[in-house]
Design a protein around this motif. Structure first.
Motif, short mmCIF file in Angstrom:
data_model
loop_
_atom_site.label_atom_id
_atom_site.label_comp_id
_atom_site.label_asym_id
_atom_site.label_seq_id
_atom_site.Cartn_x
_atom_site.Cartn_y
_atom_site.Cartn_z
N GLY A 127 1.07 -1.51 0.51
CA GLY A 127 0.25 0.38 -0.13
C GLY A 127 0.80 1.27 -0.39
N LEU A 128 2.16 1.44 0.85
CA LEU A 128 2.76 2.65 1.02
C LEU A 128 3.80 3.02 -0.72
N GLY A 129 3.60 1.84 -0.73
CA GLY A 129 4.40 2.01 -2.93
C GLY A 129 3.56 2.12 -3.66
N ILE A 130 2.19 1.27 -3.49
CA ILE A 130 1.37 2.25 -4.61
C ILE A 130 1.14 4.16 -4.09
N VAL A 131 0.93 3.98 -3.04
CA VAL A 131 0.82 5.64 -2.48
C VAL A 131 2.54 6.54 -3.22
N VAL A 132 4.19 6.13 -2.82
CA VAL A 132 4.49 6.60 -3.35
C VAL A 132 4.65 6.68 -4.68
N LEU A 133 4.54 5.46 -5.64
CA LEU A 133 4.63 5.75 -6.72
C LEU A 133 3.43 6.54 -7.34
N ALA A 134 2.16 7.35 -7.23
CA ALA A 134 1.04 7.78 -7.35
C ALA A 134 1.57 8.94 -6.92
#
Length: 446
Positions: free
Chosen positions: A421-428
């Motif tokens: 979830g954190l990876g998706i947030v930083v990618l966005a």
């Protein structure tokens, strides 16, 4: 892996010039000019390390003496970043940090998700640190690897986000700071600066080395300020007169020599940075490239060093009176300039605000480092780190950043769900930041 271990053992003063020389040749800089630029960077780093060593070798014993004189007895010892980096790279997981960080950096550059070309390979120990802590908490090797990937993404994002402010304030064209202990300070400084701007009276306080010198005359001179601050710290350490004066002269020398070493290093980096951006503009119109370097390039500014020296005794006071703190600041007291370097750019070099922001940062860092202490102690034992009688250890800088709390906390509590979830947030966030930059570049070109 053998090559990576050899490079690490050689140190940044050897492998960074080698890396930059090869990179310069790829950028089609003439071999002679590329070689001169590379060795100039190496010489700059040697000079920078000598000056930082002068500060650390003199400030470290003084801090130890202050701890002893004030009879401080907190049960967790701050072992400092050198020990933390050794612990991080000493684990099997940590040894993979550099290849993971480099591979990820290349992929993100290709897809235009970062502008930072990180040549500061040594500082990948920051992602090894969080990966090792998550592995210590979960015993899941794959989750530790994923943690390093996500942490590296956050560092690249923060480096890109802070780069324009850093370049403008420090005059470091084309440079960013993908350094785990410094980059998070940018986000922390923004709300502090916003709040200080809205407090009557306080918002008008603006102390810079220039205004201080103007008001105080010779006592505001950088060398004299360094001398005075060193004498005060020596007195708090209850040194004899000779040692007090030596500490004063050493801090004065640091304030004068550090900017000169940074200028030399930048002299070597300039042709490489210019060639890199020319190539990127040719291949990818509208895009720019930052050379990711250690935030040591910023710690030489007078405002950063002056505020940091003031924060050394304040850190010990904060540690004693802060409810919930278990960490005794020690090893990282000389690292405070790195902790506040990026924050100082947000504050525009305002010494008053750097001190206020530093106090808040240190208080938060002590609490997070207290929380991280059990995991770091377990990791240190698995890396066969010599505890020297200590039963609990932590680190003020990396162990106390909000990124460590966020990444390790989610990895520990939510395991794969939290990290993904954190990876998706930083990618966005990366996509959003780069779209904003592209629109800004397009508007400027029109």
């Amino acid at each position: 892996m053998a090559v990576i271990k050899w490079l690490l053992s050689a140190g940044p003063t050897v492998f960074l010039p080698m890396l930059l020389f090869v990179f310069a040749l790829i950028l089609r800089i003439k071999p002679g000019r590329a070689f001169k630029a590379a060795i100039t960077v190496g010489i700059g780093f040697i000079g920078l390390n000598l000056v930082i060593g002068l500060l650390t070798d003199n400030l470290g014993p003084a801090a130890q003496a202050m701890v002893k004189n004030f009879h401080l007895s907190l049960n967790t010892i701050d072992v400092g970043w050198p020990a933390a980096s050794a612990i991080s790279y000493g684990t099997t997981l940590g040894s993979l940090a550099i290849p993971i960080g480099v591979a990820l950096n290349v992929v993100l550059l290709i897809f235009g998700l970062t502008k930072t070309l990180d040549v500061d390979l040594w500082n990948y120990w920051h992602i090894a640190f969080t990966g090792s802590l998550v592995f210590a908490a979960t015993k899941n090797f794959g989750l530790g690897l994923a943690t390093m990937v996500v942490h590296a993404m956050w560092i690249y994002f923060l480096a890109d986000l802070a780069a324009p402010t850093i370049q403008k304030h420090y005059g470091l064209a084309g440079i960013s700071f993908p350094q785990g202990a410094s980059a998070p300070g940018f986000v922390l400084a923004l709300p502090i600066n916003w709040l200080l701007d809205r407090i009557p009276g306080v918002k008008n306080i603006h102390w810079t080395p220039e205004t201080i010198q103007k008001r105080l005359g010779i006592f505001g001179d950088s060398a004299v300020m360094g001398l005075i601050i060193g004498i005060v710290i020596g007195a708090l350490a209850q040194y004899n007169v000779t040692k007090i004066l030596n500490l004063g002269m050493s801090t004065a020398a640091v304030l004068i020599l550090m900017p000169k070493m940074v200028a030399l290093l930048m002299e070597g980096l300039q042709p490489i940075s210019e060639a890199a951006n020319t190539l990127v503009q040719k291949k990818f119109p509208g895009r720019s490239l930052y050379i990711g370097m250690d935030s040591a390039l910023a710690v030489g500014q007078e405002a950063v060093l002056s505020a940091s020296l003031v924060l050394v005794p304040l850190s010990l006071l904060i540690a004693v009176i802060l409810p919930g703190n278990r960490v005794l600041p020690f090893g990282d007291l000389a690292t405070i300039p790195f902790m506040v370097a990026v924050m100082a750019a947000v504050f525009g070099g305002n010494v008053f605000r750097i001190v206020i922001g530093g106090i808040i940062d240190i208080a938060i860092s002590l609490l997070i480092a207290s929380w991280a202490a059990p995991l770091l102690t377990i990791t240190a034992k698995s890396a066969h780190f010599a505890m020297k009688g200590a039963t609990s250890i932590s680190i003020l800088s990396d162990g106390g950043t909000w990124t460590t709390l966020m990444i390790v906390g989610l990895g520990k509590l939510m395991t794969w769900t939290g990290i993904i979830g954190l990876g998706i947030v930083v990618l966005a966030l990366m996509i959003r930041l780069n779209k904003f930059h592209d629109k800004k570049v397009a508007a400027e070109n029109n």
